[in-house]
Design a protein around this motif. Structure first.
Motif, short mmCIF file in Angstrom:
data_model
loop_
_atom_site.label_atom_id
_atom_site.label_comp_id
_atom_site.label_asym_id
_atom_site.label_seq_id
_atom_site.Cartn_x
_atom_site.Cartn_y
_atom_site.Cartn_z
N ASP A 134 33.43 34.73 47.25
CA ASP A 134 33.93 36.06 46.48
C ASP A 134 35.56 35.91 46.50
OD1 ASP A 134 34.80 38.62 46.09
OD2 ASP A 134 33.25 39.44 47.09
N PRO A 135 36.18 36.08 45.31
CA PRO A 135 37.40 35.88 45.14
C PRO A 135 38.14 37.10 45.71
CG PRO A 135 36.37 35.18 43.13
CD PRO A 135 35.34 35.65 44.17
N VAL A 136 37.43 38.19 45.96
CA VAL A 136 38.10 39.39 46.31
C VAL A 136 38.21 39.28 47.85
CG1 VAL A 136 37.91 42.01 46.81
CG2 VAL A 136 37.19 40.88 44.36
N THR A 137 37.20 38.96 48.60
CA THR A 137 37.41 38.86 50.07
C THR A 137 37.86 37.34 50.58
OG1 THR A 137 35.09 37.92 50.27
CG2 THR A 137 35.38 40.46 50.20
N GLY A 138 37.86 36.43 49.59
CA GLY A 138 38.27 35.15 50.00
C GLY A 138 37.11 34.33 50.85
N ALA A 139 35.85 34.82 50.81
CA ALA A 139 34.82 34.32 51.78
C ALA A 139 34.58 33.06 51.33
CB ALA A 139 33.58 35.34 51.81
N ALA A 140 34.50 31.86 52.23
CA ALA A 140 34.04 30.53 51.85
C ALA A 140 32.58 30.41 52.04
CB ALA A 140 34.85 29.58 52.37
N GLY A 168 29.59 37.64 32.07
CA GLY A 168 28.48 37.60 33.22
C GLY A 168 28.80 38.19 34.24
N ILE A 169 28.05 38.10 35.18
CA ILE A 169 28.37 39.03 36.73
C ILE A 169 28.49 38.22 37.75
CG2 ILE A 169 27.18 40.90 35.47
CD1 ILE A 169 24.52 40.37 37.48
N ALA A 170 28.48 36.85 37.65
CA ALA A 170 28.69 35.89 38.80
C ALA A 170 30.07 36.41 39.47
CB ALA A 170 28.73 34.48 38.35
N ASP A 171 30.00 36.47 40.85
CA ASP A 171 31.21 36.71 41.80
C ASP A 171 32.01 35.28 41.56
OD1 ASP A 171 30.01 39.15 42.51
OD2 ASP A 171 29.30 38.17 44.12
N ALA A 172 31.28 34.25 41.69
CA ALA A 172 32.12 33.09 41.53
C ALA A 172 31.14 31.64 41.22
CB ALA A 172 32.87 32.53 42.92
N VAL A 173 31.73 30.84 40.29
CA VAL A 173 30.94 29.90 39.79
C VAL A 173 32.05 28.60 40.33
CG1 VAL A 173 30.17 28.31 38.33
CG2 VAL A 173 29.22 30.66 38.38
N THR A 174 31.69 27.74 40.87
CA THR A 174 32.78 26.58 41.20
C THR A 174 32.08 25.21 40.49
OG1 THR A 174 33.72 27.56 42.71
CG2 THR A 174 33.96 25.28 42.75
N VAL A 175 32.82 24.45 39.91
CA VAL A 175 32.30 23.07 39.10
C VAL A 175 33.12 22.13 39.43
CG1 VAL A 175 31.96 22.29 36.98
CG2 VAL A 175 31.11 24.59 37.23
N LEU A 176 32.43 20.97 39.61
CA LEU A 176 33.35 19.72 39.95
C LEU A 176 33.09 18.89 38.58
CD1 LEU A 176 32.83 21.00 43.03
CD2 LEU A 176 32.72 18.56 43.63
#
Length: 283
Positions: A134-140, A168-176
């Motif tokens: 979550d980019p807002v809380t910074g939770a990893a 879309g509505i994803a909180d976060a999508v991380t791609v490598l």
């Protein structure tokens, strides 16, 4: 342009571009790498601004500048789906700066972090990177362990809570992926597919009403998401997971991490796992 107080990292900032840069190696090699990074940095933004009209169009002509060409090449792989070169701007800047910084240098590792979209060089050792839920809380919520043999040159994150608008509505999508530009474009596309198109729990506005010069024009972008049921969360995540698996199968990405309302999906290569959930990594 300044060294940070830790004496290891270089901070480069110009308008909307804000980079944290680090090179690891012999002191003389590091020093020269930072000089090369500073020499390359000043022209990036002025050159991009000259080509903004064509970069904001999904069907514009091929651009000319070195960063703009990277943006175009990364997003062209997702045609005919709607995407403009601007979807890969942060990753492309990171890739370009990393290339200039390491040219002719002997470094064990280096990275250029452009607001969370990161270009990576790894000759030996391990990069351990936290993945944001979550980019807002910074939770990893996840951990990435990268080694040279993984062939990963970039990592990028997208979602409706981030710096850019999302369909879309994803909180976060991380791609490598092999480059930061490719990861940036793919993260945008996957995040767009994490969605509940007809849900009244999702608030949307036209992108042009929020940002008059947005490359998304009059497309509706997400501005709010009310609490979702487990079934709704699962349905939205399935859309993103399906897109990520397609991109994984045709080598557009190496792995993806999709987070929504505390739930996550990890799409990874079959032969080894690059991304692990935080609980598993810490067990």
């Amino acid at each position: 342009m300044r060294m940070l107080p830790d004496g290891r990292r270089l901070h480069l900032s110009h308008g909307p571009i804000d980079l944290i840069v680090e090179a690891v190696g012999d002191p003389s090699e590091r020093s020269q790498a930072y000089i090369q990074a500073q020499n390359a940095f000043a022209d990036i933004l002025p050159t991009l601004v000259q080509e903004l009209p064509r970069l904001r169009s999904p069907s514009g002509p091929v651009p000319n500048g070195p960063v703009a060409c990277r943006m175009h090449a990364a997003t062209a792989r997702f045609a005919p789906e709607f995407i403009t070169p601007m979807a890969a701007v942060a990753g492309s800047v990171a890739d370009y700066m990393l290339e200039k910084m390491i040219a002719g240098r002997t470094l064990s590792r280096a990275y250029v972090n452009n607001g969370g979209d990161i270009a990576l060089h790894l000759a030996d050792g391990v990069f351990r990177i936290g993945v944001c839920d979550d980019p807002v809380t910074g939770a990893a919520g996840g951990i990435v362990d990268l080694r040279p043999e993984d062939g990963i040159g970039g990592i990028a994150t997208s979602g409706w809570k981030g710096r850019s608008h999302s369909l879309g509505i994803a909180d976060a999508v991380t791609v490598l992926a092999t480059t930061a530009a490719q990861a940036d474009a793919a993260a945008t596309m996957i995040a767009n597919q994490v969605d509940l198109p007809d849900s009244t729990k999702v608030t949307r506005e036209r992108a042009c009403d929020l940002s008059p010069d947005s490359d998304l024009g009059d497309l509706l972008v997400t501005t709010g998401v009310a609490p979702l049921s487990p079934l709704e969360i699962d349905a939205a995540l399935q859309g993103g997971e399906q897109a990520a698996r397609i991109y994984l199968e045709d080598d557009r990405i190496a792995a993806a991490y999709i987070a929504l309302a505390g739930e996550r999906r990890i799409i990874d290569t079959n032969h080894h796992q690059i991304i692990t959930a935080r609980e598993a990594a810490c067990a």
